[in-house]
Design a protein around this motif. Structure first.
Motif, PDB file in Angstrom:
ATOM      1  N   LYS A  88       0.838  -1.201   0.000  1.00 41.64           N
ATOM      2  CA  LYS A  88       0.000   0.000   0.000  1.00 41.64           C
ATOM      3  C   LYS A  88       0.873   1.251   0.000  1.00 41.64           C
ATOM      4  N   LYS A  89       1.963   1.200   0.764  1.00 37.08           N
ATOM      5  CA  LYS A  89       2.875   2.334   0.838  1.00 37.08           C
ATOM      6  C   LYS A  89       3.451   2.644  -0.552  1.00 37.08           C
ATOM      7  N   PHE A  90       3.780   1.597  -1.310  1.00 39.70           N
ATOM      8  CA  PHE A  90       4.304   1.785  -2.662  1.00 39.70           C
ATOM      9  C   PHE A  90       3.310   2.542  -3.522  1.00 39.70           C
ATOM     10  N   PHE A  91       2.050   2.121  -3.492  1.00 41.72           N
ATOM     11  CA  PHE A  91       1.043   2.774  -4.320  1.00 41.72           C
ATOM     12  C   PHE A  91       0.821   4.224  -3.904  1.00 41.72           C
ATOM     13  N   VAL A  92       0.872   4.511  -2.626  1.00 47.00           N
ATOM     14  CA  VAL A  92       0.708   5.887  -2.154  1.00 47.00           C
ATOM     15  C   VAL A  92       1.874   6.739  -2.654  1.00 47.00           C
ATOM     16  N   ILE A  93       3.073   6.202  -2.549  1.00 44.70           N
ATOM     17  CA  ILE A  93       4.255   6.943  -2.990  1.00 44.70           C
ATOM     18  C   ILE A  93       4.223   7.146  -4.498  1.00 44.70           C
ATOM     19  N   CYS A  94       3.883   6.093  -5.241  1.00 49.15           N
ATOM     20  CA  CYS A  94       3.817   6.226  -6.707  1.00 49.15           C
ATOM     21  C   CYS A  94       2.715   7.194  -7.121  1.00 49.15           C
ATOM     22  N   ALA A  95       1.572   7.124  -6.438  1.00 52.67           N
ATOM     23  CA  ALA A  95       0.485   8.050  -6.756  1.00 52.67           C
ATOM     24  C   ALA A  95       0.955   9.479  -6.525  1.00 52.67           C
ATOM     25  N   PHE A  96       1.649   9.706  -5.423  1.00 50.66           N
ATOM     26  CA  PHE A  96       2.188  11.027  -5.131  1.00 50.66           C
ATOM     27  C   PHE A  96       3.150  11.467  -6.236  1.00 50.66           C
ATOM     28  N   ALA A  97       4.028  10.560  -6.647  1.00 48.74           N
ATOM     29  CA  ALA A  97       5.015  10.894  -7.675  1.00 48.74           C
ATOM     30  C   ALA A  97       4.343  11.210  -9.007  1.00 48.74           C
ATOM     31  N   VAL A  98       3.374  10.413  -9.375  1.00 49.31           N
ATOM     32  CA  VAL A  98       2.706  10.613 -10.662  1.00 49.31           C
ATOM     33  C   VAL A  98       1.852  11.871 -10.641  1.00 49.31           C
ATOM     34  N   ILE A  99       1.117  12.072  -9.553  1.00 45.56           N
ATOM     35  CA  ILE A  99       0.284  13.273  -9.459  1.00 45.56           C
ATOM     36  C   ILE A  99       1.157  14.511  -9.492  1.00 45.56           C
ATOM     37  N   SER A 100       2.252  14.470  -8.748  1.00 46.10           N
ATOM     38  CA  SER A 100       3.120  15.645  -8.730  1.00 46.10           C
ATOM     39  C   SER A 100       3.883  15.792 -10.035  1.00 46.10           C
ATOM     40  N   ALA A 101       3.931  14.754 -10.829  1.00 46.41           N
ATOM     41  CA  ALA A 101       4.595  14.814 -12.127  1.00 46.41           C
ATOM     42  C   ALA A 101       3.744  15.500 -13.185  1.00 46.41           C
ATOM     43  N   VAL A 102       2.517  15.826 -12.871  1.00 45.85           N
ATOM     44  CA  VAL A 102       1.602  16.555 -13.746  1.00 45.85           C
ATOM     45  C   VAL A 102       1.395  15.817 -15.068  1.00 45.85           C
ATOM     46  N   VAL A 103       0.461  14.920 -15.042  1.00 50.16           N
ATOM     47  CA  VAL A 103       0.170  14.090 -16.195  1.00 50.16           C
ATOM     48  C   VAL A 103      -0.447  14.938 -17.309  1.00 50.16           C
ATOM     49  N   PHE A 104       0.063  14.801 -18.532  1.00 45.43           N
ATOM     50  CA  PHE A 104      -0.450  15.592 -19.649  1.00 45.43           C
ATOM     51  C   PHE A 104      -0.119  14.961 -21.003  1.00 45.43           C
ATOM     52  N   THR A 105      -0.761  15.458 -22.037  1.00 44.09           N
ATOM     53  CA  THR A 105      -0.465  15.015 -23.405  1.00 44.09           C
ATOM     54  C   THR A 105       0.286  16.069 -24.192  1.00 44.09           C
ATOM     55  N   GLY A 106       0.133  17.285 -23.884  1.00 43.83           N
ATOM     56  CA  GLY A 106       0.821  18.367 -24.581  1.00 43.83           C
ATOM     57  C   GLY A 106       0.816  19.589 -23.703  1.00 43.83           C
ATOM     58  N   CYS A 107       1.416  20.626 -24.155  1.00 43.57           N
ATOM     59  CA  CYS A 107       1.436  21.857 -23.385  1.00 43.57           C
ATOM     60  C   CYS A 107       0.250  22.721 -23.812  1.00 43.57           C
TER      61      CYS A 107
ATOM     62  N   ILE B 272      11.440  28.942 -12.078  1.00 43.69           N
ATOM     63  CA  ILE B 272      10.707  27.743 -12.486  1.00 43.69           C
ATOM     64  C   ILE B 272       9.329  28.156 -12.978  1.00 43.69           C
ATOM     65  N   SER B 273       8.959  27.672 -14.157  1.00 44.67           N
ATOM     66  CA  SER B 273       7.643  27.990 -14.701  1.00 44.67           C
ATOM     67  C   SER B 273       6.804  26.720 -14.804  1.00 44.67           C
ATOM     68  N   ALA B 274       5.512  26.896 -14.945  1.00 41.47           N
ATOM     69  CA  ALA B 274       4.615  25.756 -15.120  1.00 41.47           C
ATOM     70  C   ALA B 274       4.985  24.986 -16.383  1.00 41.47           C
ATOM     71  N   LYS B 275       5.430  25.693 -17.418  1.00 43.47           N
ATOM     72  CA  LYS B 275       5.838  25.017 -18.650  1.00 43.47           C
ATOM     73  C   LYS B 275       7.046  24.115 -18.404  1.00 43.47           C
ATOM     74  N   ASP B 276       7.988  24.585 -17.556  1.00 40.39           N
ATOM     75  CA  ASP B 276       9.147  23.760 -17.202  1.00 40.39           C
ATOM     76  C   ASP B 276       8.695  22.486 -16.502  1.00 40.39           C
ATOM     77  N   ILE B 277       7.759  22.634 -15.582  1.00 38.47           N
ATOM     78  CA  ILE B 277       7.259  21.484 -14.828  1.00 38.47           C
ATOM     79  C   ILE B 277       6.597  20.493 -15.774  1.00 38.47           C
ATOM     80  N   ARG B 278       5.813  20.997 -16.707  1.00 44.34           N
ATOM     81  CA  ARG B 278       5.154  20.116 -17.684  1.00 44.34           C
ATOM     82  C   ARG B 278       6.180  19.345 -18.513  1.00 44.34           C
ATOM     83  N   ALA B 279       7.200  20.024 -18.992  1.00 43.23           N
ATOM     84  CA  ALA B 279       8.209  19.391 -19.846  1.00 43.23           C
ATOM     85  C   ALA B 279       8.992  18.325 -19.082  1.00 43.23           C
ATOM     86  N   VAL B 280       9.414  18.647 -17.875  1.00 44.01           N
ATOM     87  CA  VAL B 280      10.166  17.689 -17.057  1.00 44.01           C
ATOM     88  C   VAL B 280       9.290  16.492 -16.718  1.00 44.01           C
ATOM     89  N   SER B 281       8.050  16.747 -16.381  1.00 48.15           N
ATOM     90  CA  SER B 281       7.119  15.670 -16.051  1.00 48.15           C
ATOM     91  C   SER B 281       6.890  14.751 -17.246  1.00 48.15           C
TER      92      SER B 281
END
Length: 101
Positions: free
Chosen positions: A2-21, A36-45
């Motif tokens: 369960k801890k793994f899924f919570v950590i992965c969910a946190f990582a994925v959510i904070s990674a900002v899931v998207f298809t394009g900018c 740091i800009s939102a566009k930077d976060i999107r690209a890194v994610s």
């Protein structure tokens, strides 16, 4: 497990899931750390998620947050990614839900 899924969910959510900018949104105007800009976060994610899609789990782990690394060792990460992520294959589509700092 369960801890793994919570950590992965946190990582994925904070990674900002998207298809394009998408065009600039109100989230682009939030107070982020200087330089740091939102566009930077999107690209890194996107680049990080692409590594998961390609099965480059070690590289994705190397680039993940310290909070995840402190709670999940690389061998556990690799075992879990191989067991649970790999069968899902690459994402066909991603939609940004939220961006926050």
């Amino acid at each position: 497990m369960k801890k793994f899924f919570v950590i992965c969910a946190f990582a994925v959510i904070s990674a900002v899931v998207f298809t394009g900018c998408p065009k600039e949104t109100k989230e682009d105007k939030v107070d982020l750390p200087k330089g740091i800009s939102a566009k930077d976060i999107r690209a890194v994610s996107a680049a990080w998620l692409e590594k998961l899609d390609k099965g480059w789990y070690s590289q994705a782990y190397d680039e993940t947050a310290k909070i995840l690394k402190n709670n999940l060792k690389e061998d556990q990460w690799l075992t879990n990614m191989t067991t649970y992520r790999k069968p899902l294959e690459a994402a066909k589509k991603r939609t940004e839900i939220n961006i926050f700092y």
